[in-house]
Design an enzyme around this catalytic site. Sequence first.
Site, PDB file in Angstrom:
ATOM      1  N   ALA A 196       0.892  -1.301  -0.137  1.00  0.00           N
ATOM      2  CA  ALA A 196      -0.222  -0.263  -0.538  1.00  0.00           C
ATOM      3  C   ALA A 196       0.875   1.289   0.092  1.00  0.00           C
ATOM      4  O   ALA A 196       0.960   1.938  -0.958  1.00  0.00           O
ATOM      5  CB  ALA A 196      -0.883   0.073   1.277  1.00  0.00           C
ATOM      6  N   GLU A 197       1.939   1.388   0.300  1.00  0.00           N
ATOM      7  CA  GLU A 197       3.176   2.419   0.890  1.00  0.00           C
ATOM      8  C   GLU A 197       3.507   2.311  -1.133  1.00  0.00           C
ATOM      9  O   GLU A 197       3.693   4.135  -0.775  1.00  0.00           O
ATOM     10  CB  GLU A 197       3.991   2.416   1.685  1.00  0.00           C
ATOM     11  CG  GLU A 197       3.856   2.591   2.883  1.00  0.00           C
ATOM     12  CD  GLU A 197       2.763   1.543   3.787  1.00  0.00           C
ATOM     13  OE1 GLU A 197       2.950   0.569   3.601  1.00  0.00           O
ATOM     14  OE2 GLU A 197       2.437   2.088   4.590  1.00  0.00           O
ATOM     15  N   ASP A 319      -1.494   5.318   8.123  1.00  0.00           N
ATOM     16  CA  ASP A 319      -0.869   4.085   8.306  1.00  0.00           C
ATOM     17  C   ASP A 319      -1.304   3.801   9.147  1.00  0.00           C
ATOM     18  O   ASP A 319      -0.747   2.406   9.967  1.00  0.00           O
ATOM     19  CB  ASP A 319       0.069   4.631   8.383  1.00  0.00           C
ATOM     20  CG  ASP A 319       1.000   2.894   7.464  1.00  0.00           C
ATOM     21  OD1 ASP A 319       0.164   2.088   7.386  1.00  0.00           O
ATOM     22  OD2 ASP A 319       2.569   2.654   8.203  1.00  0.00           O
ATOM     23  N   ASN A 406       2.047  -3.669  16.002  1.00  0.00           N
ATOM     24  CA  ASN A 406       2.185  -3.820  15.202  1.00  0.00           C
ATOM     25  C   ASN A 406       2.333  -5.610  14.595  1.00  0.00           C
ATOM     26  O   ASN A 406       1.060  -5.703  15.249  1.00  0.00           O
ATOM     27  CB  ASN A 406       3.724  -3.404  14.210  1.00  0.00           C
ATOM     28  CG  ASN A 406       4.160  -2.865  12.266  1.00  0.00           C
ATOM     29  OD1 ASN A 406       3.446  -4.237  12.191  1.00  0.00           O
ATOM     30  ND2 ASN A 406       3.812  -1.743  12.238  1.00  0.00           N
ATOM     31  N   TRP A 407       2.577  -5.793  13.466  1.00  0.00           N
ATOM     32  CA  TRP A 407       2.018  -7.237  13.189  1.00  0.00           C
ATOM     33  C   TRP A 407       2.283  -8.264  14.293  1.00  0.00           C
ATOM     34  O   TRP A 407       2.291  -9.633  14.590  1.00  0.00           O
ATOM     35  CB  TRP A 407       3.175  -7.754  11.520  1.00  0.00           C
ATOM     36  CG  TRP A 407       4.796  -7.782  12.298  1.00  0.00           C
ATOM     37  CD1 TRP A 407       5.067  -6.813  11.607  1.00  0.00           C
ATOM     38  CD2 TRP A 407       4.739  -9.452  12.492  1.00  0.00           C
ATOM     39  NE1 TRP A 407       6.304  -7.375  12.091  1.00  0.00           N
ATOM     40  CE2 TRP A 407       6.495  -8.106  12.351  1.00  0.00           C
ATOM     41  CE3 TRP A 407       5.081 -10.104  13.054  1.00  0.00           C
ATOM     42  CZ2 TRP A 407       7.372  -9.562  12.847  1.00  0.00           C
ATOM     43  CZ3 TRP A 407       5.647 -10.512  13.206  1.00  0.00           C
ATOM     44  CH2 TRP A 407       7.456 -10.981  13.525  1.00  0.00           C
ATOM     45  N   CYS A 623      15.093   6.683  -0.091  1.00  0.00           N
ATOM     46  CA  CYS A 623      16.259   5.581   0.590  1.00  0.00           C
ATOM     47  C   CYS A 623      16.282   5.328   1.961  1.00  0.00           C
ATOM     48  O   CYS A 623      16.556   4.217   1.964  1.00  0.00           O
ATOM     49  CB  CYS A 623      17.431   6.326   0.525  1.00  0.00           C
ATOM     50  SG  CYS A 623      18.221   7.174  -1.301  1.00  0.00           S
ATOM     51  N   MET A 665      20.469  -4.176  -3.235  1.00  0.00           N
ATOM     52  CA  MET A 665      20.452  -2.105  -3.804  1.00  0.00           C
ATOM     53  C   MET A 665      20.557  -2.374  -5.518  1.00  0.00           C
ATOM     54  O   MET A 665      21.108  -2.852  -6.450  1.00  0.00           O
ATOM     55  CB  MET A 665      21.524  -2.064  -3.306  1.00  0.00           C
ATOM     56  CG  MET A 665      21.847  -0.127  -3.523  1.00  0.00           C
ATOM     57  SD  MET A 665      20.840   0.388  -3.116  1.00  0.00           S
ATOM     58  CE  MET A 665      21.770   1.991  -4.590  1.00  0.00           C
TER      59      MET A 665
HETATM   60 CA    CA Z   1       1.681   0.390   6.092  1.00  0.00          CA
END
Ligand code: CA
Length: 695
Positions: A196-197, A319, A406-407, A623, A665
């Site tokens: 989603a980000e 978020d 969070n998760w 970054c 990277m």
């Molecule tokens: Ca998120």
Amino acid sequence: MNFTRSILVLLFATLIVACSRDEGAAELVPPAQVKALPDVEWLKHGLDDGEARYSELADINTENVAGLSLAWYFDYPTNRGMEATPLERDGILYSTGSWSLAYAHDAVSGELLWMYDPKVPRDWALHACCDVVNRGVALQGDTLVFGTIDGRLVSLEAATGKLRWEVQTTDKSLPYTITGAPRIVKGKAIIGNGGAEYGVRGYISAYNLDDGAMAWRFYTVPGNPEKPFERPAMERAAETWGGGPWWEIGGGGTVWDSMAYDEELNLLYIGVGNGAPWNREIRSPAGGDNLYLSSIVALNADDGSYVWHYQTTPGDSWDYTATQHMILADIEIGGTERRVIMQAPKNGFFYVLDRKTGEFISAQAYGLATWATHIDQETGRPVEAEGVRYEDKPAPIFPAPYGAHNWHPMSYSPDTGLVYIPAQDIPHVYAQDEYFVHKPGFWNTGTDARAALLPSDPTERQAVIDMVKGHITAWDPVAQEERWRITHEGPWNGGMLSTAGNLLFQGNAEGELVAYSAGQGEPLWRFDAQTGIVAPPMTFRLKGEQYIAVVAGWGGTYALTAGDDDNSGPKPNYSRLLVFKLGGQAALPAAPQRPEKLTFTPPKLEATPEQVEEGLKLFHTYCFVCHGAEAIAGGTPPDLRAISTETRANWDAIVLGGLHWEKGMVGFSKALSKDDSDNILSYVTERAHFALKKE
Ligand code: CA
């Protein structure tokens, strides 16, 4: 600890037969003739479909846990974040690691039986907001399934690790990822995705275990309203969106982690994520709740059709996902036994809902949640604090996008009646991104990450850092009150396991696995794991002995984006499977010596302040998700303030040309110009001077 961190952004199955040990008989019979206690397996992600992560095993308990020690360990061939819950069946431990590798071990000896590498292209890391993690496998019969960071669902023969089938569950032209563990319900593997980000449309799909054919799919947010709605639920959801082409950025609502299943109700519960972009002003300028973002949605498990939903954060702009762990339990509330579903989503409130109807029962703040004053008992909706939508000016609030939780899985013990939440306090300053343009495939939150950077003034900087904390919060879901808490050095600690031995296990960011008493939180045993643990422990009994297992290895979104501000450098990642039993005889090798401080040798800063500012903006778009906010690295990817002269000389070849693509990277030549690359290097150089000034 550090706030750069905040910058961003029983139904016990019958197979588990509780067996009471006959102590008297054991004394009379020679040990060899004592019948071994029955095996007790860990067959599903959260142990069972209700996901309580409470084991009825009590062989290891408060009386003897001091004798718990390492039985064996396995060094993984990777060094990125480790978030999986291993499963144990028939004496085999199945797990996954970073870059979506899957493993099977002999659970007693630790022998590696097979390893499967789905060969994820390392440049897909570009689309992974939250590290190249994987949370585990699902098992049924001879079939094992797991997801890959590049969006595949892979099915292996459990016995051999040989490929049965694999299916691409996502559109490869879009930045989808899979980090969550699939669940198997009625012969189908259920899997969601993330992204989603970066700008995607969320959904969850079911695939037939036999051949990988898709059985059903449920989108969580409406697509382009000019096209037909896939389901009636999408037509209703579309009424809560408006004013913008949200479908061009995807809308979000990814189902990237939690699920639970009630077999009797045949309801599959899914936790739905945040909007894309985060900022509703941009996503849906006409306002609206934007269903089914930040919601728990109950689906009919046969066809994925909508049954009910409850939205924890209407019109989310922060978020505040509701993808966090959900637990099903039957508990007495107000004299009545209620079949509930419980969740502590990112937004800081603990919810108890009726899981048959979705009826709101209660919610209270389990941590610092200043974005809302409370949840209205009549409507079940949050009462937002003033200015929290950062329309006119930046809004400094709790929690941050990292969430008050969070998760990391919780655990619910029916013995203590407590839910154990790996909670955290992290503030954030949300601000409009005045110059927002959709950058396909890149970071698209619609917020200005610069507003959330730490202050430069040392005193103000430290004051913000000091607000950042982590806890185990022991929560009474009936009274909706905290009973006790244990405060850690910092946030982003591991998931929880509770047992009938009155034990609570958790790994932590500081690199220990700890056993507490489940009743009072008294620490009883510690193991030095040498590396941060974010994954949850699990347990099983095999050949008469109870084991505790956990995958260790620092990582995940907070680890990557929020390094310590004391120039000590990123925390080490030694990715290992650690397996314990009473009287285990294994020992870890000594941890490699690490320098106490990073060494900064930046050249004189030649760039103008404008160039540095431009570099700052670009850095926090392209970054920081891997290299850390303010260029302070917290995870495995290098701290760019401390790069060598050689890396400086190769800067453009790395940043634009992709010289180090095999480490994840990628080259950014499609998004960044040579000037951009120079400006980012100038910013990193300025940060190195800033760090030196502090010493
Ligand atoms: Ca998120």
